[in-house]
Design a protein around this motif. Structure first.
Motif, PDB file in Angstrom:
ATOM      1  N   THR A 122      -8.326 -56.847  39.911  1.00 41.21           N
ATOM      2  CA  THR A 122      -8.172 -58.114  39.203  1.00 41.21           C
ATOM      3  C   THR A 122      -7.501 -59.153  40.096  1.00 41.21           C
ATOM      4  O   THR A 122      -6.566 -58.839  40.835  1.00 41.21           O
ATOM      5  CB  THR A 122      -7.315 -57.918  37.933  1.00 41.21           C
TER       6      THR A 122
ATOM      7  N   TYR B 289     -10.941 -58.796  32.086  1.00 43.64           N
ATOM      8  CA  TYR B 289     -11.740 -59.958  32.480  1.00 43.64           C
ATOM      9  C   TYR B 289     -13.124 -59.523  32.936  1.00 43.64           C
ATOM     10  O   TYR B 289     -14.131 -60.164  32.625  1.00 43.64           O
ATOM     11  CB  TYR B 289     -11.029 -60.709  33.607  1.00 43.64           C
TER      12      TYR B 289
ATOM     13  N   GLN C  10     -16.643 -60.778  31.417  1.00 46.35           N
ATOM     14  CA  GLN C  10     -17.591 -61.466  32.283  1.00 46.35           C
ATOM     15  C   GLN C  10     -18.951 -60.784  32.261  1.00 46.35           C
ATOM     16  O   GLN C  10     -19.999 -61.443  32.164  1.00 46.35           O
ATOM     17  CB  GLN C  10     -17.053 -61.528  33.708  1.00 46.35           C
TER      18      GLN C  10
END
Length: 439
Positions: free
Chosen positions: A15, A378, A382
């Motif tokens: 990340t 995330y 995505q």
């Protein structure tokens, strides 16, 4: 994805870190902003006893790993952590310099170590799209526990990898899409994830997977003739299971076969003088079709439309198996949205019914993603969003194609539009048909 741990923020190495600062008070005399990156020298969980050393490669990786080092918004990409896995402690410090003083603030991070000590394998190494392959990933360990295992496949370009299965068990079974057209080779990577979303990627042996055209052609023929024996087809029996892994795998496998057939049908039509702009709408980012200047071959156009409508009928049939699947996790959304994006790739083969059902399902998946996006990584958000955007784009092209005269109205749509409702009274002798008796 970061998880707070009092003095340290727990950070997954896959990340990126995005930080911002706000100057509070009188900031008119601000001269500069500078971000400093430090690495910790031990594994202490207290920042007061950690020895911090300035990371000396900041300038070397400016605008590569680090962005905004002299602004209030700073980003460090995941490459920093992935290329320095031996470092578990990081500090990001911002320094505000004024005319007469300086002010600093810092955040400390501890890397959430990904799962380790395990391996993964697949067996057998050859099969068809209906073959049951076994995935085994034993002995993985993580102090936070193993959350799940996700299987991704691709043919030649890893950037186009697609999720094909997910499981909370270390051994599970899957059915795979066909491999490369020439070699039948299919490549894999497995994501082993802990409960704090740290991931280890494991490459496993490639396998040879071929299309089972006997079963596929049987499905196409039975859909075309509305055969009552269609439920005897092995693919239909799998689709009827209601298991989102099985359904997703079969929809992706079949869609890729049909998409290849569609491309071949389109290329054949263009080579026979049929204008590409009148029969198709290219996907965003796809290669431009080369038009050959030659007289139109009427028989080629007839054959093209027969194949087009045959595949459209099958897609119209397949989409019904996706509309009522349970939506459980982010993996569930990724798998289902990938299935829909693959199924709708040939936008000139989407009936009104298919478009309506896919549109509703994409909306349901989007709503489910929005409800959980703050609780998932995330990367998952995505991945799911990309597939849903592709699905929405395909729907838009499918709707606009006939309206703009770019594609023909499908036979199934024409038939449904001109079929009388079952409750419509066409008996001219009926009292309801004699309007002169009404008062």
């Amino acid at each position: 994805m970061c998880v707070p741990n009092l003095e340290f923020q727990l950070l997954n190495p896959t990340t990126q870190v995005a930080l911002f600062t706000i100057c509070i008070g009188t900031c008119t005399n601000l001269e500069s902003i500078k971000w400093n990156i430090y690495q910790g020298s031990d594994n202490s969980t207290s920042s007061n006893s950690t020895q911090w050393t300035l990371f000396n490669q900041t300038s070397s990786y400016e605008n590569i790993w680090f962005f905004g080092t002299n602004t209030s918004n700073f980003t460090a990409t995941d490459e920093l952590f992935l290329n320095n896995l031996q470092i578990s402690l990081w500090r990001f410090e911002v320094v505000y310099t004024f005319q007469s003083e300086t002010s600093t603030s810092a955040l400390n991070f501890i890397i959430n170590q990904p799962p380790s000590n395990g391996s993964c394998s697949i067996n057998p190494l050859n099969g068809t799209i209906t073959t049951l392959f076994t995935i085994e990933c034993p002995y993985w360990f993580d102090v936070d526990g193993i959350r799940d295992y996700s299987l991704y496949t691709w043919v030649t370009d890893i950037s186009k990898r697609i999720m094909i299965a997910f499981s909370t068990e270390y051994n599970f079974q899957v059915r795979l899409p066909a491999g490369d057209n020439k070699t039948s080779l299919l490549n894999f990577v497995i994501y082993v994830r802990d409960f704090l979303n740290s991931i280890t990627q494991v490459n496993i042996s490639s396998v040879n997977v071929i299309r089972d055209f006997a079963i596929i052609n049987d499905l196409i023929d039975k859909v075309k003739t509305s055969s009552s024996t269609i439920t005897n087809n092995p693919i239909v029996r799998l689709l009827s299971s209601g298991n989102q892994n099985i359904v997703g795998q079969m929809i992706i496998s079949l869609s890729q076969v049909f998409n290849q057939m569609s491309n071949e049908n389109l290329d054949k039509a263009i080579s026979n003088g049929i204008s590409a702009v009148n029969i198709s709408v290219s996907l965003l980012g796809s290669q431009r079709l080369q038009q050959i200047s030659m007289p139109l071959n009427e028989s080629a156009l007839i054959n093209y439309n027969i194949e087009l409508n045959s595949l459209a009928n099958v897609r119209d049939y397949l989409v019904t198996f996706l509309t009522n699947l349970l939506i459980t996790t982010s993996n569930s959304i990724i798998l289902q949205s990938s299935s829909l994006a693959q199924l709708t790739q040939a936008t000139n083969q989407l009936t009104r019914n298919t478009l309506m059902l896919v549109s509703n399902r994409c909306y349901e998946l989007s709503a489910a993603l929005y409800a959980m996006f703050e609780k998932i990584s995330y990367e998952d958000a995505q991945s799911a969003s990309n597939q849903l955007f592709q699905c929405a784009s395909n729907i838009l092209n499918g709707v606009n194609g006939p309206l703009q005269g770019r594609t023909d109205v499908l036979d199934l749509d024409y038939s449904r539009a001109n079929t009388m409702p079952t409750d419509y009274d066409t008996d001219l002798e009926s009292a309801w048909s004699n309007t002169s008796n009404s008062s």
